[in-house]
Design a protein around this motif. Structure first.
Motif, PDB file in Angstrom:
ATOM      1  N   ARG A   1       0.717  -1.373   0.059  1.00  0.00           N
ATOM      2  CA  ARG A   1      -0.152  -0.175  -0.123  1.00  0.00           C
ATOM      3  C   ARG A   1       0.655   1.381  -0.117  1.00  0.00           C
ATOM      4  NH1 ARG A   1      -4.866  -1.363   4.260  1.00  0.00           N
ATOM      5  NH2 ARG A   1      -6.302  -2.637   2.712  1.00  0.00           N
ATOM      6  N   ALA A   2       2.122   1.471   0.638  1.00  0.00           N
ATOM      7  CA  ALA A   2       2.947   2.275   0.637  1.00  0.00           C
ATOM      8  C   ALA A   2       3.418   2.646  -0.685  1.00  0.00           C
ATOM      9  CB  ALA A   2       3.934   2.286   1.766  1.00  0.00           C
ATOM     10  N   LEU A   3       3.848   1.395  -1.532  1.00  0.00           N
ATOM     11  CA  LEU A   3       4.242   1.529  -2.893  1.00  0.00           C
ATOM     12  C   LEU A   3       3.106   2.238  -3.557  1.00  0.00           C
ATOM     13  CD1 LEU A   3       6.201  -0.830  -4.712  1.00  0.00           C
ATOM     14  CD2 LEU A   3       4.266  -0.006  -5.768  1.00  0.00           C
ATOM     15  N   GLY A   4       1.895   1.772  -3.426  1.00  0.00           N
ATOM     16  CA  GLY A   4       0.890   2.317  -4.168  1.00  0.00           C
ATOM     17  C   GLY A   4       0.573   3.850  -4.090  1.00  0.00           C
TER      18      GLY A   4
ATOM     19  N   GLU B   1       2.438   8.638 -10.639  1.00  0.00           N
ATOM     20  CA  GLU B   1       3.130   8.091 -11.653  1.00  0.00           C
ATOM     21  C   GLU B   1       2.188   7.055 -12.625  1.00  0.00           C
ATOM     22  OE1 GLU B   1       6.445   7.935 -14.188  1.00  0.00           O
ATOM     23  OE2 GLU B   1       5.732   9.032 -13.174  1.00  0.00           O
ATOM     24  N   ILE B   2       1.517   6.213 -11.606  1.00  0.00           N
ATOM     25  CA  ILE B   2       0.522   5.400 -12.371  1.00  0.00           C
ATOM     26  C   ILE B   2      -0.447   5.968 -12.836  1.00  0.00           C
ATOM     27  CG2 ILE B   2      -1.502   3.656 -11.433  1.00  0.00           C
ATOM     28  CD1 ILE B   2       0.477   2.996  -9.131  1.00  0.00           C
ATOM     29  N   ASP B   3      -1.027   7.129 -12.293  1.00  0.00           N
ATOM     30  CA  ASP B   3      -2.135   7.902 -13.224  1.00  0.00           C
ATOM     31  C   ASP B   3      -1.532   8.562 -14.452  1.00  0.00           C
ATOM     32  OD1 ASP B   3      -4.802   9.002 -13.181  1.00  0.00           O
ATOM     33  OD2 ASP B   3      -3.884  10.994 -13.299  1.00  0.00           O
TER      34      ASP B   3
ATOM     35  N   GLY C   1       2.275  -5.526 -16.845  1.00  0.00           N
ATOM     36  CA  GLY C   1       2.831  -5.311 -15.628  1.00  0.00           C
ATOM     37  C   GLY C   1       2.215  -6.022 -14.379  1.00  0.00           C
ATOM     38  N   TYR C   2       2.540  -5.315 -13.220  1.00  0.00           N
ATOM     39  CA  TYR C   2       1.682  -5.715 -12.166  1.00  0.00           C
ATOM     40  C   TYR C   2       0.662  -4.832 -11.793  1.00  0.00           C
ATOM     41  CZ  TYR C   2       5.258  -9.021 -10.782  1.00  0.00           C
ATOM     42  OH  TYR C   2       6.292 -10.144 -10.716  1.00  0.00           O
ATOM     43  N   ASN C   3      -0.441  -5.241 -11.125  1.00  0.00           N
ATOM     44  CA  ASN C   3      -1.676  -4.250 -11.097  1.00  0.00           C
ATOM     45  C   ASN C   3      -1.524  -3.365  -9.990  1.00  0.00           C
ATOM     46  OD1 ASN C   3      -3.064  -5.152 -13.294  1.00  0.00           O
ATOM     47  ND2 ASN C   3      -3.943  -6.915 -12.140  1.00  0.00           N
ATOM     48  N   ILE C   4      -0.439  -2.505 -10.042  1.00  0.00           N
ATOM     49  CA  ILE C   4      -0.080  -1.630  -8.734  1.00  0.00           C
ATOM     50  C   ILE C   4      -1.110  -0.548  -8.601  1.00  0.00           C
ATOM     51  CG2 ILE C   4       2.222  -2.238  -8.619  1.00  0.00           C
ATOM     52  CD1 ILE C   4       3.211   0.163  -9.997  1.00  0.00           C
ATOM     53  N   ASP C   5      -1.707  -0.266  -9.835  1.00  0.00           N
ATOM     54  CA  ASP C   5      -2.936   0.739  -9.700  1.00  0.00           C
ATOM     55  C   ASP C   5      -4.022   0.069  -8.466  1.00  0.00           C
ATOM     56  OD1 ASP C   5      -3.526  -1.389 -11.367  1.00  0.00           O
ATOM     57  OD2 ASP C   5      -5.049  -0.182 -12.405  1.00  0.00           O
ATOM     58  N   ALA C   6      -4.287  -0.950  -8.419  1.00  0.00           N
ATOM     59  CA  ALA C   6      -4.902  -1.468  -7.202  1.00  0.00           C
ATOM     60  C   ALA C   6      -4.494  -1.167  -6.098  1.00  0.00           C
ATOM     61  CB  ALA C   6      -4.992  -3.254  -7.464  1.00  0.00           C
TER      62      ALA C   6
ATOM     63  N   PRO D   1      10.773   4.096 -16.871  1.00  0.00           N
ATOM     64  CA  PRO D   1      11.573   3.332 -16.093  1.00  0.00           C
ATOM     65  C   PRO D   1      11.251   3.395 -14.314  1.00  0.00           C
ATOM     66  CG  PRO D   1      12.615   5.549 -16.683  1.00  0.00           C
ATOM     67  CD  PRO D   1      11.430   5.067 -17.514  1.00  0.00           C
ATOM     68  N   ARG D   2      10.442   4.438 -14.091  1.00  0.00           N
ATOM     69  CA  ARG D   2      10.255   4.572 -12.571  1.00  0.00           C
ATOM     70  C   ARG D   2       9.110   3.261 -12.344  1.00  0.00           C
ATOM     71  NH1 ARG D   2       8.280   9.771  -8.958  1.00  0.00           N
ATOM     72  NH2 ARG D   2       7.505   8.496  -7.257  1.00  0.00           N
ATOM     73  N   LEU D   3       8.051   3.201 -13.200  1.00  0.00           N
ATOM     74  CA  LEU D   3       7.116   2.103 -12.822  1.00  0.00           C
ATOM     75  C   LEU D   3       7.703   0.608 -13.084  1.00  0.00           C
ATOM     76  CD1 LEU D   3       3.722   3.379 -14.224  1.00  0.00           C
ATOM     77  CD2 LEU D   3       4.715   3.209 -11.731  1.00  0.00           C
ATOM     78  N   VAL D   4       8.735   0.653 -14.058  1.00  0.00           N
ATOM     79  CA  VAL D   4       9.217  -0.747 -14.005  1.00  0.00           C
ATOM     80  C   VAL D   4      10.266  -1.188 -12.559  1.00  0.00           C
ATOM     81  CG1 VAL D   4      11.264  -2.066 -15.284  1.00  0.00           C
ATOM     82  CG2 VAL D   4       9.493  -0.711 -16.503  1.00  0.00           C
ATOM     83  N   SER D   5      10.785   0.105 -12.274  1.00  0.00           N
ATOM     84  CA  SER D   5      11.359  -0.146 -10.877  1.00  0.00           C
ATOM     85  C   SER D   5      10.385  -0.425  -9.559  1.00  0.00           C
ATOM     86  CB  SER D   5      12.071   1.150 -10.471  1.00  0.00           C
ATOM     87  OG  SER D   5      12.878   0.882  -9.218  1.00  0.00           O
ATOM     88  N   ALA D   6       9.279   0.178 -10.012  1.00  0.00           N
ATOM     89  CA  ALA D   6       8.319  -0.367  -9.016  1.00  0.00           C
ATOM     90  C   ALA D   6       7.862  -1.737  -9.148  1.00  0.00           C
ATOM     91  CB  ALA D   6       6.948   0.591  -9.003  1.00  0.00           C
TER      92      ALA D   6
END
Length: 957
Positions: free
Chosen positions: A195-198, A204-206, A218-223, A490-495
């Motif tokens: 949750r902290a990562l999200g 950036e996700i938006d 990718g991973y569903n980090i928007d969730a 690159p930032r989201l890939v790092s995430a």
């Protein structure tokens, strides 16, 4: 192919499930429906969650990755790895709970989607994520892939329909991922970190995540953003890289009401794509695309040809299949009227020409709707049915863009293909801007691999330009994972990498997917790698219709694209042995993969190895794959090649000789029928002769007739029909041949038995082929061709009673003796019913009893069942019912052998025996196949008849 004996022994000691580490078994799990191949370290069929935990513990100790696998239908390489494969389909396939009131279900990961929907149907429910692979894909695999389907416009994708996932984490911890409050502990800490990562990456996700429904890359980090976080949605689409799923909690929906289809015809592909944005305003349940290439290919596939003729008008460049399900006929009719009006407003009419030609063909008939749905679902396999070395390749096939951009995007992609000297084939989900497109390339050639890479780079640039998704349905796997940085930055890939490291710091779970992936064009992980080669070798049959080595045998084997249609458990016939065993070895796909490894030197011993013989052991040569495999993998014919190679090396056993040479010794055996039949009556003899004869003591052998059929019984001059008297009906059930002659003469026809004047009965060679005696079978085929040549030239049909015999003329004869004479015979050879349905009407009286029909597999494979039903329907007052079954399981000698009798009976027990038990007591059971009749007689209280016998009973006078 090295074997890790140490790992195998540890796994075997730690689990109750079957552990397979032999080369053939590993070969069968080395590929999925993608272009990739990696031979696993071992394969485990876990029986319980405890087995899974034990495997993961051994894997941690041995620093060997683990790969959970469902149906193996992944198109991007998700389910290939140098790992321990956990096949969930064999045992972890239980539906744990269905709650109709709460609209929920709980399932194990190996449950096949169609099986769940069959269980839900009595409740008026279904699971509304409907990928085309529903007959074999598993719920665990669907969740891992974040699958969708044709109705996602209304019901969403997998992520929208998964409530919770119970899992085993890589360190062995158990956790239930959902949206509930958390108790303190390791799982709570993991959730807190995610949750902290999200929250950290929310902006950036938006900015970078595509705003389209079909975004599964990718991973569903928007969730993880916002306040309403369901942690299960992070696991959905994780491709087995974060945890092993033990249970899934699913949301259900009420079954749609009565539906209709509007088949929208368009003169150009661009026009169809431009129209999609307007058609969805009518709120359809789905809008699916079929292009002219798929139409043309489908017309060449017997399974689909009639269906296409029924719903396609002329030669459209593209079709959009618009589906409405408004609950009743009036509402559906109103929607079809709106659709027709809208197409008119867009300027299309069948009365117009050129760019304005088009319109709507309404389809309200449910049977046709189902047939169209099966055709559309087979789109991938239809595309892969091209016989040339190049195939439509999956790597940019399910990108998704917003509907207003769809026409321009598809035109841009078409231009990219053209610049690289190829073209794409298009189909699927126009309603959500996610079209399946595959350029035709040959993955054995470096230049085409380079072309694939170049097309991928340009295509993803185009998708990015339209702010679309480079992964819209089929996931990331190997083919798309490396492009995440291009698409997400690159930032989201790092995430993404941070998510993987937090869940799986040692890289235990399916490494190389989503993050840290190999290059998509690294041929070292290709099915056809840089060293892949099939040497030339002698084949027994003609394979010239296909490309490649061994006279085209290579190309025929490589037609299998691993999509797994042969793993379906209901409907049609294919693949009966898999339905009985649920063993990957026994599916057409499993056999084709083993064959490919064998002929390319990747499996010790090649075609004549014990492993290859074992792989073919349960193939009953039903020929269902010949008709039902949309890519045309003819495993029955391939089995003949394996048997022939084995026979050349090892010769025949005594038991095999008894089968092969039955037509030769039958005349002498019939003279002492009383002696031959003693075996059935003396139990001690049955057991003593079991090993020698290869016949189980549990089976009665067919009873020899003391009065076999003689050619002289039907030698009318100037005949209208030439009767082929097969060995089975001639010596065991001659009453069938006599009935056939009587019936045909009652129709006013002159009948003569086919013969060559040698004094030796003509033989179709079926028993010889079944034991690999191909040269001898070829000689018998040539004898039949020569004996019937003059009659065939005069247009006299050659008719037979036993489907496995007469249909050999239309199939194997063409591969044994290719040429115009064999083709002429094939064109005129007919089953008894095919001939009689076009002959003068028979004088028939009512029987006043229901008639239940079991079709022989070869009749089904050659579309020869309908004439049988139509002929029986001519009996006054007849109530004819087709029994929907797969193979009866007898299949010649297969059902008699001590080591295959149990599987034989299990095949019959799946559908045939229950259907016969449910039939009325006074029902007449009809089965044309000799083997079918014996299986029914052995396994039930029923006494089946050949159609000829029933018609004889129905003759009036």
């Amino acid at each position: 192919m090295r074997e890790n004996t140490h790992l195998f022994k540890k796994l075997e000691a730690a689990t109750e499930g079957k552990v397979m580490a032999d080369p053939a078994s590993r070969a069968r799990y080395a590929t999925d429906a993608s272009i990739y191949q990696m031979v696993p370290e071992a394969v485990v069929l876990p029986r319980s969650e405890a087995d899974v935990e034990a495997v993961m513990q051994v894997a941690r100790e041995e620093e060997t990755p683990v790969l959970p696998r469902g149906g193996g239908t992944s198109q991007c390489g998700q389910t290939v790895n140098r790992a321990v494969v956990l096949d969930n389909t064999r045992h972890l396939n239980k539906i744990i709970d269905i709650d109709p009131e709460k609209l929920t279900a709980k399932v194990q990961p190996g449950v096949v989607l169609d099986e769940l929907n069959r269980a839900l149907k009595p409740h008026g429910l279904w699971f509304p994520v409907d990928p085309s692979t529903a007959s074999r894909c598993t719920l665990g695999g669907m969740a891992a892939n974040n699958s969708s389907g044709g109705k996602s416009l209304r019901y969403g994708i997998m992520r929208d329909n998964v409530r919770a996932i119970s899992s085993i984490l890589p360190d062995g911890t158990r956790a239930r991922f959902n949206g509930a409050d958390l108790a303190p502990g390791a799982y709570a800490d993991l959730v807190s970190d995610m949750r902290a990562l999200g929250q950290r990456e929310a902006e950036e996700i938006d900015a970078r995540f595509p705003k389209v429904q079909r975004r599964v890359g990718g991973y569903n980090i928007d969730a993880l953003t916002g306040n309403d976080v369901n942690m299960a949605h992070l696991l959905v689409g994780s491709e087995g890289t974060l945890a092993y799923f033990t249970e899934l909690d699913l949301s259900l929906a009420h079954l749609p009401g009565e539906k209709v289809l509007g088949i929208c015809h368009f003169p150009t592909f661009y026009a169809a794509m431009d129209a999609a944005q307007h058609l969805v305003t009518l709120d359809p349940q789905a809008v699916e695309l079929i292009d002219d290439t798929m139409i043309a290919l489908g017309r060449d596939i017997p399974l689909f040809a009639k269906t296409i003729d029924a719903f396609v008008d002329g030669d459209p460049a593209a079709l959009l299949l618009v589906e409405f399900a408004e609950g009743d006929a009036a509402a559906n009719a109103a929607k079809l009227a709106e659709l027709a009006a809208l197409m008119g407003d867009l300027g299309f009419a069948f009365s117009e020409t050129d760019a304005r030609w088009g319109g709507v063909i309404p389809v309200t008939d449910k049977t046709l709707q189902n047939a169209i749905a099966e055709y559309r679902k087979s789109g991938l396999n239809v595309m892969m049915s091209m016989k040339e070395a190049g195939k439509p390749i999956s790597f940019v096939e399910d990108c998704a863009v917003a509907l207003p951009d769809l026409a321009e995007y598809t035109q841009g992609l078409t231009d990219i293909f053209a610049r690289h000297g190829t073209k794409g084939t298009w189909y699927a989900h126009a309603s959500v801007g996610c079209l399946h497109v595959r350029p035709v390339l040959n993955m054995r050639q470096d230049k085409d691999v380079k072309t694939m890479r170049a097309i991928a780079e340009e295509c993803f640039d185009l998708v990015k330009h339209y702010k679309g998704s480079h992964s819209g349905e089929h996931g990331d796997g190997i083919v798309r994972s490396e492009f995440h940085e291009k698409m997400f930055g690159p930032r989201l890939v790092s995430a993404f990498e941070e998510v993987k490291a937090r869940f799986d710091p040692t890289g235990l779970m399916n490494p190389g997917k989503i993050v840290h992936a190999p290059a998509m064009d690294d041929r070292r992980v290709f099915r056809y790698g840089p060293n892949y080669e099939v040497p030339e070798f002698h084949t027994a049959l003609d394979w010239s219709a296909w490309p490649g080595a061994a006279g085209g045998f290579q190309g025929a084997v490589e037609m299998c694209n691993n999509n797994g249609a042969c793993r379906k458990l209901k409907g049609g016939v294919m693949c009966p042995s898999f339905r009985a065993t649920r063993n990957e070895r026994d599916a057409t796909r499993g056999r084709a993969n083993t064959l490919r490894f064998a002929i390319s030197g990747q499996m010790p011993g090649g075609l004549t190895s014990d492993a290859m013989t074992d792989t073919m052991k349960y193939c009953v040569s039903c020929k269902a794959c010949r008709r039902e495999c949309p890519t045309g993998v003819d495993m029955a014919r391939m089995k003949i090649e394996v048997l022939a190679a084995r026979r050349r090396e090892n010769g025949l056993t005594f038991a095999e000789k008894l089968v092969a040479y039955l037509p030769r010794y039958a005349p002498r055996a019939a003279r002492v029928a009383w002696l031959m039949n003693l075996r059935n009556k003396i139990g001690a003899v049955r057991k003593l002769t079991e090993r020698l004869t290869g016949v189980s003591h549990r089976r009665d052998l067919p009873v020899w007739s003391a009065n076999p059929f003689q050619d002289a019984e039907a030698q009318d001059s100037d005949p209208d029909v030439l009767l082929f008297a097969d060995v089975f009906n001639r010596y065991f059930e001659p009453e069938n041949l006599r009935a056939a002659v009587k019936v045909m003469r009652a129709a006013g026809l002159r009948v003569a038995v086919a013969r060559d004047g040698s004094g030796t009965n003509l033989d179709c060679g079926r028993a010889l082929l079944a034991t690999g005696c191909v040269d001898e079978a070829r000689a018998e085929a040539q004898r039949v061709i020569d004996a019937t040549r003059d009659a065939v030239a005069r247009g006299i049909p050659v008719v037979g009673l036993e489907p496995s015999s007469i249909l050999t003329f239309r199939d194997e004869f063409l591969a044994l003796c290719p040429g115009p004479d064999a083709q002429a015979l094939a064109d005129t050879a007919k089953t008894f019913e095919e001939f009689l349905i076009t002959a003068p009407a028979l004088p028939l009286k009512p029987l006043n009893r229901p008639i239940h029909v079991h079709g022989h597999c070869h009749q089904k494979a050659h579309a020869a069942v309908t004439p049988m039903l139509d002929l029986l329907g001519q009996i006054p007052g007849a109530q004819v019912h087709m029994i929907e079954t797969s193979c009866c399981g007898m299949a010649g000698a297969f059902g008699y052998a001590p080591d295959t009798i149990d599987v034989s009976l299990k095949m019959a027990g799946l559908d045939l025996f229950p259907a016969l038990e449910a039939a009325p007591e006074d029902a007449i059971i009809v089965a044309d196949g000799t083997s079918c009749r014996h299986q029914i007689t052995d396994g039930t209280a029923r006494k089946p008849l050949h159609v000829a016998r029933l018609l004889e009973q129905a003759l009036d006078g």
